[in-house]
Design an enzyme around this catalytic site. Structure first.
Site, PDB file in Angstrom:
ATOM      1  N   LYS A  13     -74.016  92.230  38.027  1.00 22.41           N
ATOM      2  CA  LYS A  13     -75.378  92.533  37.541  1.00 22.41           C
ATOM      3  C   LYS A  13     -76.417  92.458  38.643  1.00 22.41           C
ATOM      4  O   LYS A  13     -77.239  93.346  38.781  1.00 22.41           O
ATOM      5  CB  LYS A  13     -75.797  91.540  36.458  1.00 22.41           C
ATOM      6  CG  LYS A  13     -75.218  91.804  35.094  1.00 22.41           C
ATOM      7  CD  LYS A  13     -75.928  90.988  34.029  1.00 22.41           C
ATOM      8  CE  LYS A  13     -76.063  89.519  34.270  1.00 22.41           C
ATOM      9  NZ  LYS A  13     -74.958  88.656  34.315  1.00 22.41           N
ATOM     10  N   ARG A  89     -80.588  86.493  26.349  1.00 23.18           N
ATOM     11  CA  ARG A  89     -79.211  85.989  26.252  1.00 23.18           C
ATOM     12  C   ARG A  89     -78.815  85.796  24.790  1.00 23.18           C
ATOM     13  O   ARG A  89     -77.668  85.526  24.496  1.00 23.18           O
ATOM     14  CB  ARG A  89     -79.099  84.617  26.929  1.00 23.18           C
ATOM     15  CG  ARG A  89     -79.152  84.625  28.456  1.00 23.18           C
ATOM     16  CD  ARG A  89     -77.841  85.009  29.038  1.00 23.18           C
ATOM     17  NE  ARG A  89     -77.234  84.238  30.095  1.00 23.18           N
ATOM     18  CZ  ARG A  89     -77.503  84.314  31.398  1.00 23.18           C
ATOM     19  NH1 ARG A  89     -78.472  85.066  31.851  1.00 23.18           N
ATOM     20  NH2 ARG A  89     -76.786  83.644  32.270  1.00 23.18           N
ATOM     21  N   ARG A 128     -67.221  84.057  45.242  1.00 22.45           N
ATOM     22  CA  ARG A 128     -68.581  84.509  45.596  1.00 22.45           C
ATOM     23  C   ARG A 128     -69.281  83.528  46.541  1.00 22.45           C
ATOM     24  O   ARG A 128     -69.251  82.317  46.343  1.00 22.45           O
ATOM     25  CB  ARG A 128     -69.399  84.660  44.305  1.00 22.45           C
ATOM     26  CG  ARG A 128     -70.842  85.031  44.539  1.00 22.45           C
ATOM     27  CD  ARG A 128     -71.448  85.706  43.356  1.00 22.45           C
ATOM     28  NE  ARG A 128     -71.658  84.835  42.212  1.00 22.45           N
ATOM     29  CZ  ARG A 128     -72.234  85.241  41.080  1.00 22.45           C
ATOM     30  NH1 ARG A 128     -72.629  86.497  40.962  1.00 22.45           N
ATOM     31  NH2 ARG A 128     -72.385  84.411  40.080  1.00 22.45           N
ATOM     32  N   ARG A 163     -72.627  78.937  44.605  1.00 21.78           N
ATOM     33  CA  ARG A 163     -73.429  78.421  43.492  1.00 21.78           C
ATOM     34  C   ARG A 163     -72.670  77.307  42.780  1.00 21.78           C
ATOM     35  O   ARG A 163     -71.459  77.389  42.623  1.00 21.78           O
ATOM     36  CB  ARG A 163     -73.712  79.550  42.500  1.00 21.78           C
ATOM     37  CG  ARG A 163     -74.979  80.309  42.812  1.00 21.78           C
ATOM     38  CD  ARG A 163     -75.136  81.537  41.955  1.00 21.78           C
ATOM     39  NE  ARG A 163     -74.969  81.297  40.530  1.00 21.78           N
ATOM     40  CZ  ARG A 163     -75.177  82.226  39.597  1.00 21.78           C
ATOM     41  NH1 ARG A 163     -75.579  83.438  39.950  1.00 21.78           N
ATOM     42  NH2 ARG A 163     -75.005  81.955  38.332  1.00 21.78           N
ATOM     43  N   ARG A 174     -69.384  79.720  30.556  1.00 22.51           N
ATOM     44  CA  ARG A 174     -70.353  80.823  30.613  1.00 22.51           C
ATOM     45  C   ARG A 174     -69.827  82.043  29.862  1.00 22.51           C
ATOM     46  O   ARG A 174     -70.586  82.758  29.192  1.00 22.51           O
ATOM     47  CB  ARG A 174     -70.676  81.177  32.077  1.00 22.51           C
ATOM     48  CG  ARG A 174     -71.577  80.133  32.738  1.00 22.51           C
ATOM     49  CD  ARG A 174     -71.455  80.147  34.252  1.00 22.51           C
ATOM     50  NE  ARG A 174     -72.118  81.257  34.871  1.00 22.51           N
ATOM     51  CZ  ARG A 174     -71.864  81.670  36.131  1.00 22.51           C
ATOM     52  NH1 ARG A 174     -70.936  81.044  36.855  1.00 22.51           N
ATOM     53  NH2 ARG A 174     -72.520  82.669  36.634  1.00 22.51           N
TER      54      ARG A 174
HETATM   55  P1  AMP Z   1     -77.274  83.792  35.730  1.00 24.18           P
HETATM   56  O1  AMP Z   1     -77.704  83.758  37.167  1.00 24.18           O
HETATM   57  O2  AMP Z   1     -77.944  84.883  34.952  1.00 24.18           O
HETATM   58  O3  AMP Z   1     -75.769  83.808  35.588  1.00 24.18           O
HETATM   59  O4  AMP Z   1     -77.765  82.420  35.064  1.00 24.18           O
HETATM   60  C1  AMP Z   1     -77.309  81.177  35.519  1.00 24.18           C
HETATM   61  C2  AMP Z   1     -77.596  80.091  34.489  1.00 24.18           C
HETATM   62  O5  AMP Z   1     -79.019  79.988  34.263  1.00 24.18           O
HETATM   63  C3  AMP Z   1     -77.010  80.363  33.094  1.00 24.18           C
HETATM   64  O6  AMP Z   1     -75.655  79.967  32.991  1.00 24.18           O
HETATM   65  C4  AMP Z   1     -77.946  79.518  32.233  1.00 24.18           C
HETATM   66  O7  AMP Z   1     -77.633  78.137  32.327  1.00 24.18           O
HETATM   67  C5  AMP Z   1     -79.300  79.730  32.891  1.00 24.18           C
HETATM   68  N1  AMP Z   1     -79.999  80.916  32.337  1.00 24.18           N
HETATM   69  C6  AMP Z   1     -80.261  82.093  32.968  1.00 24.18           C
HETATM   70  N2  AMP Z   1     -80.903  82.956  32.164  1.00 24.18           N
HETATM   71  C7  AMP Z   1     -81.052  82.303  30.981  1.00 24.18           C
HETATM   72  C8  AMP Z   1     -81.615  82.663  29.723  1.00 24.18           C
HETATM   73  N3  AMP Z   1     -82.149  83.895  29.519  1.00 24.18           N
HETATM   74  N4  AMP Z   1     -81.606  81.743  28.727  1.00 24.18           N
HETATM   75  C9  AMP Z   1     -81.066  80.512  28.910  1.00 24.18           C
HETATM   76  N5  AMP Z   1     -80.496  80.118  30.059  1.00 24.18           N
HETATM   77  C10 AMP Z   1     -80.484  80.995  31.097  1.00 24.18           C
END
Ligand code: AMP
Length: 223
Positions: A13, A89, A128, A163, A174
Site C-alpha cells: 500500500k 479500518r 521489510r 518496524r 494484524r
Molecule cells: P499501518 O502502517 O497502516 O500498517 O498501521 C500500523 C498500525 O497503526 C496498525 O496496526 C494499528 O495499530 C495502527 N493504525 C494505523 N491506522 C489505524 C487506524 N485507521 N485505526 C486504528 N489503528 C490504526
C-alpha cells in the site's frame, strides 16, 4: 480527487500510494505513518498508541479520528486531493470519514484494494527494512530487494530499521484485524460503486500500471 487504498499488511500500500499521489497530485495521508511519528515524538497520542500498535491491534477510533479530521480540513482548505492509506479500518471510521469530507464539501471518489494471498505476506513483512531518516522513502526487502550495502539506505546512506510490528506474531494479529474489521468494509464502497480490485502479486510497476488504468477507467465512467 480523493481516494482510499486498502490491502492487508505487506500488500504494498505505502509504495503504491506514493506512485498514485504523484500521478494524480494527491496528498498521501497514512494514519500508520502519523501514529509512528507521534510515537517517535513522544506525544500524548504516541504514548497511548505505542503498545497497541506493537500488538497489531487498532488504536481507538476517537484518537485516530481526531488527527484525520484535522488533516482533512487543512488539506481540503488548500484544495488538495487526498489519498487515505490505512484509514478507514472499520465501518465506524468509514462513516466518520464520510462526515468529515462532507463537512469539507467533498467526498471519496474511488476506493482501491490490493489483493494478495496470505502466504506471500510473511516474507514481505518479516523481510521489510525502512530508512530511518525522516522524509526518506527508502524501502527494501532482505529477500527480494536487498539494499546494495547491508543495513544502509541506497538513497541516502542512513541506517535501515525494521518496524516493531513487522514480525510474524504481530502480522498474524494484524491479518486477523484486517480480515475481521477492514475487509468487510469493501462492501461499503462496492455498494457505492466506488471499488476497484487489483491483484498485488506482480512487480511494483505492473501493479502501478494496473491501478492507474483501473482508476482512470472508473473516473471516466463516473464523469
Ligand atoms: P499501518 O502502517 O497502516 O500498517 O498501521 C500500523 C498500525 O497503526 C496498525 O496496526 C494499528 O495499530 C495502527 N493504525 C494505523 N491506522 C489505524 C487506524 N485507521 N485505526 C486504528 N489503528 C490504526
Amino acid at each position: 480527487m480523493n481516494g482510499v487504498l486498502f490491502g492487508p499488511p505487506g500488500s504494498g500500500k505505502g509504495t503504491q500510494a506514493g506512485a498514485l499521489c504523484e500521478h494524480f497530485a494527491m496528498t498521501h495521508v497514512s494514519t500508520g505513518d502519523m501514529l509512528r511519528e507521534a510515537v517517535r515524538n513522544g506525544t500524548e497520542l504516541g504514548k497511548k498508541a505505542q503498545s497497541i500498535m506493537a500488538e497489531g491491534k487498532l488504536v481507538p477510533d476517537d484518537l485516530v479520528g481526531g488527527v484525520v479530521r484535522e488533516k482533512i480540513l487543512d488539506l481540503t482548505a488548500r484544495d488538495r486531493g487526498i489519498l487515505f492509506d490505512g484509514y478507514p479500518r472499520n465501518l465506524e471510521q468509514a462513516l466518520f470519514l464520510d462526515s468529515c469530507l462532507e463537512e469539507a464539501g467533498t467526498r471519496i471518489h474511488v476506493a482501491a484494494v490490493l489483493e494478495i494471498a496470505e502466504e506471500e505476506l510473511v516474507k514481505r513483512i518479516c523481510g521489510r527494512r525502512l530508512c530511518t531518516r525522516s522524509g526518506c522513502t527508502g524501502a527494501y526487502n532482505v529477500y527480494f530487494m536487498a539494499p546494495k550495502t547491508e543495513g544502509k539506505c541506497d538513497l541516502c546512506g542512513s541506517d535501515l530499521m525494521q518496524r516493531k510490528d513487522d514480525n510474524e506474531a504481530t502480522l498474524r494479529e494484524r491479518l486477523e484485524v484486517y480480515n475481521g474489521q477492514t475487509r468487510p468494509l469493501l462492501e461499503y464502497y462496492e455498494e457505492k460503486d466506488l471499488l476497484i480490485r487489483v491483484a498485488a502479486n506482480g512487480s511494483v510497476s505492473d501493479i502501478r500500471q494496473s491501478l492507474l488504468a483501473k482508476i482512470e477507467e472508473k473516473q471516466g465512467g463516473s464523469r
